[in-house]
Design a protein around this motif. Structure first.
Motif, PDB file in Angstrom:
ATOM      1  N   ALA A 186     -20.053  -1.038  96.100  1.00 31.12           N
ATOM      2  CA  ALA A 186     -18.809  -1.411  96.769  1.00 31.12           C
ATOM      3  C   ALA A 186     -17.623  -1.148  95.852  1.00 31.12           C
ATOM      4  O   ALA A 186     -17.761  -1.055  94.626  1.00 31.12           O
TER       5      ALA A 186
ATOM      6  N   ALA B  53     -17.664  -0.366 101.158  1.00 32.15           N
ATOM      7  CA  ALA B  53     -18.991  -0.430 100.555  1.00 32.15           C
ATOM      8  C   ALA B  53     -19.914   0.509 101.306  1.00 32.15           C
ATOM      9  O   ALA B  53     -19.656   0.854 102.464  1.00 32.15           O
TER      10      ALA B  53
ATOM     11  N   GLY C  93     -15.515 -11.838 100.675  1.00 28.14           N
ATOM     12  CA  GLY C  93     -16.056 -10.842 101.595  1.00 28.14           C
ATOM     13  C   GLY C  93     -15.663 -11.178 103.014  1.00 28.14           C
ATOM     14  O   GLY C  93     -14.664 -11.863 103.251  1.00 28.14           O
TER      15      GLY C  93
ATOM     16  N   THR D  29     -28.793  -4.704  98.245  1.00 26.56           N
ATOM     17  CA  THR D  29     -27.894  -4.296  97.167  1.00 26.56           C
ATOM     18  C   THR D  29     -27.185  -3.009  97.576  1.00 26.56           C
ATOM     19  O   THR D  29     -27.823  -2.074  98.077  1.00 26.56           O
TER      20      THR D  29
ATOM     21  N   ASN E 230     -21.076 -17.376 102.090  1.00 24.64           N
ATOM     22  CA  ASN E 230     -20.583 -16.073 101.653  1.00 24.64           C
ATOM     23  C   ASN E 230     -21.513 -14.949 102.070  1.00 24.64           C
ATOM     24  O   ASN E 230     -22.739 -15.119 102.123  1.00 24.64           O
ATOM     25  N   THR E 231     -20.929 -13.789 102.327  1.00 24.56           N
ATOM     26  CA  THR E 231     -21.713 -12.616 102.714  1.00 24.56           C
ATOM     27  C   THR E 231     -21.994 -11.701 101.534  1.00 24.56           C
ATOM     28  O   THR E 231     -22.905 -10.879 101.608  1.00 24.56           O
ATOM     29  N   ILE E 232     -21.224 -11.826 100.446  1.00 26.04           N
ATOM     30  CA  ILE E 232     -21.337 -10.915  99.310  1.00 26.04           C
ATOM     31  C   ILE E 232     -21.410 -11.717  98.013  1.00 26.04           C
ATOM     32  O   ILE E 232     -20.678 -12.700  97.840  1.00 26.04           O
ATOM     33  N   SER E 233     -22.256 -11.260  97.095  1.00 32.63           N
ATOM     34  CA  SER E 233     -22.343 -11.895  95.777  1.00 32.63           C
ATOM     35  C   SER E 233     -22.592 -10.821  94.731  1.00 32.63           C
ATOM     36  O   SER E 233     -22.941  -9.674  95.039  1.00 32.63           O
ATOM     37  N   ARG E 234     -22.426 -11.209  93.476  1.00 30.91           N
ATOM     38  CA  ARG E 234     -22.701 -10.311  92.349  1.00 30.91           C
ATOM     39  C   ARG E 234     -23.142 -11.163  91.179  1.00 30.91           C
ATOM     40  O   ARG E 234     -22.452 -12.115  90.800  1.00 30.91           O
TER      41      ARG E 234
ATOM     42  N   VAL F 228     -23.122  -4.756  94.432  1.00 33.43           N
ATOM     43  CA  VAL F 228     -23.030  -6.122  94.940  1.00 33.43           C
ATOM     44  C   VAL F 228     -24.233  -6.363  95.842  1.00 33.43           C
ATOM     45  O   VAL F 228     -24.952  -5.430  96.221  1.00 33.43           O
TER      46      VAL F 228
ATOM     47  N   LEU G 235     -25.493  -7.997  99.463  1.00 33.43           N
ATOM     48  CA  LEU G 235     -25.164  -8.517 100.783  1.00 33.43           C
ATOM     49  C   LEU G 235     -26.232  -9.514 101.211  1.00 33.43           C
ATOM     50  O   LEU G 235     -27.435  -9.265 101.044  1.00 33.43           O
TER      51      LEU G 235
ATOM     52  N   SER H 107     -15.673  -6.170 105.582  1.00 31.38           N
ATOM     53  CA  SER H 107     -15.618  -5.728 104.184  1.00 31.38           C
ATOM     54  C   SER H 107     -16.287  -4.352 104.038  1.00 31.38           C
ATOM     55  O   SER H 107     -17.337  -4.196 103.407  1.00 31.38           O
TER      56      SER H 107
END
Length: 367
Positions: free
Chosen positions: A7, A144, A135, A4, A124-128, A22, A24, A141
């Motif tokens: 970003a 961050a 990303g 976490t 995907n490399t990034i989520s929320r 976000v 990673l 990216s």
């Protein structure tokens, strides 16, 4: 384990950057987790944030990162935890251009760097909140506190050089330098004209000053930037706010310019640059207007051997170009600090405003 991190997120096209937590993904085999120390702000970031390019939003941008490696994937061999690294563009490493030393023209450059928002395999490399976000921007990216970066985006650098002083090398500076060194390659006594005295243009001026070119002409409409260009190596300047560009270039160059670097993205300026070329001269197109923009040229005017060359990221092979530029910065021969203004990461919107207004040339965000 996933990480976490905080970003700067763009929620939708035209929205401001907002700070948000976000998540990673854990590093894949050819990825590294990097603790960011600094990252440059580039016009490409602003163009994507405005909604001008079809990057998936909400998302995390940033592509001039500099930091320290914290963890590496199982197949990473080029860096280890603790290494200082610059983050630049990514590439596949396997196509004809990558194998030939021209990774900026990778067959998959657009989806891997600018438009895709995910890894090459679609993950995907990034989520929320459990939702995937855009990303993998330029394989990094880096807006961050931590970034998940492709190994091919990473360049190990001298740990004695402050990272905030070299972050812009990842994109803007290597683009301007590469336009001169990798494309124009000025001969002894050459004339080089640089159209636009922003970060890329001033980088081109500094690069030209390290070649045998004897006339280096900087063109802009902001007097302060032209004054700086002179201090960085320009032998002549043209202030277009009160001077006709064509007449001024004709007077300065005599028979025309051997090389022109166009950084403004203005097609009217580009056309004047082509017209200002000498026989067998070359214009390098760096500035990027909106997709679909066209420029009218006098075809007969090109028959004297003039060349117009498009350029991405200086046509640089980053593993050799960036360490060389770092050494020039360290030795004081590439005075990049003259372009940089630093901002706390939380002040990213102020940095954006100052960049848009022209108050600062190259904002660098500090973490």
């Amino acid at each position: 384990m996933p990480t976490t991190t905080r970003a700067a997120v763009v929620e939708s096209g035209g929205a401001p950057f907002t700070l948000s937590d976000v998540v990673l993904d854990e590093p894949g085999p050819h990825e590294a987790l990097v603790r960011m120390v600094a990252t440059g702000l580039c016009h490409t970031d602003l163009g994507v944030a405005s909604g001008g390019l079809p990057f998936p939003l909400p998302g995390v941008l940033g592509h001039e990162g500099a930091g320290v490696v914290e963890a590496v994937g199982s197949a990473v061999t080029g860096v280890t935890p603790g290494d200082h690294v610059l983050l630049s563009f990514t590439s596949c490493g396997d196509c004809r251009n990558c194998r030939g030393g021209h990774p900026a023209y990778c067959a998959t450059w657009l989806p891997l760097n600018l438009l895709g928002g995910s890894r090459a395999d679609g993950t995907n490399t990034i989520s929320r909140g459990g939702q995937a976000m855009g990303g993998h921007f330029f394989g990094q990216s880096s807006f961050a506190e931590r970034a998940l970066a492709d190994e091919r985006s990473l360049v190990k650098v001298d740990p004695d050089v402050p990272l905030e002083s070299i972050a812009p090398l990842g994109c803007g500076v290597q683009t301007g330098v590469g336009a001169v060194w990798n494309v124009l390659k000025p001969d002894t006594g050459s004339t080089v004209v640089v159209l636009g005295a922003g970060a890329v243009g001033l980088s081109a001026v500094m690069a030209a000053a390290l070649t045998p070119a004897t006339r280096i002409v900087a063109v802009d409409r902001v007097a302060e930037r032209l004054s700086l260009a002179t201090e960085l190596g320009a032998t002549h300047t043209v202030d277009t706010s009160g001077t006709d560009l064509a007449s001024a270039l004709a007077e300065i160059t005599g028979g025309g310019a051997d090389g022109v670097v166009e950084t403004t993205g203005n097609v009217g300026v580009l056309r004047q640059g082509v017209d200002a070329l000498a026989a067998r001269g070359t214009l390098v197109v760096v500035g990027a207007p909106p997709f679909g923009t066209e420029v009218a040229l006098d075809v007969n005017g090109l028959l004297g051997g003039k060349r117009i060359v498009g350029l991405t990221l200086g046509d640089s092979e980053t593993q050799t170009m960036i360490p060389a530029l770092v050494r020039l910065v360290k030795d004081g021969r590439l005075p990049l600090h003259r372009l940089i203004s630093t901002y706390p990461f939380g002040d990213i919107d102020r940095a954006v405003q100052d960049m848009r207004s022209g108050k600062t040339i190259k904002p660098v965000l500090m973490f």
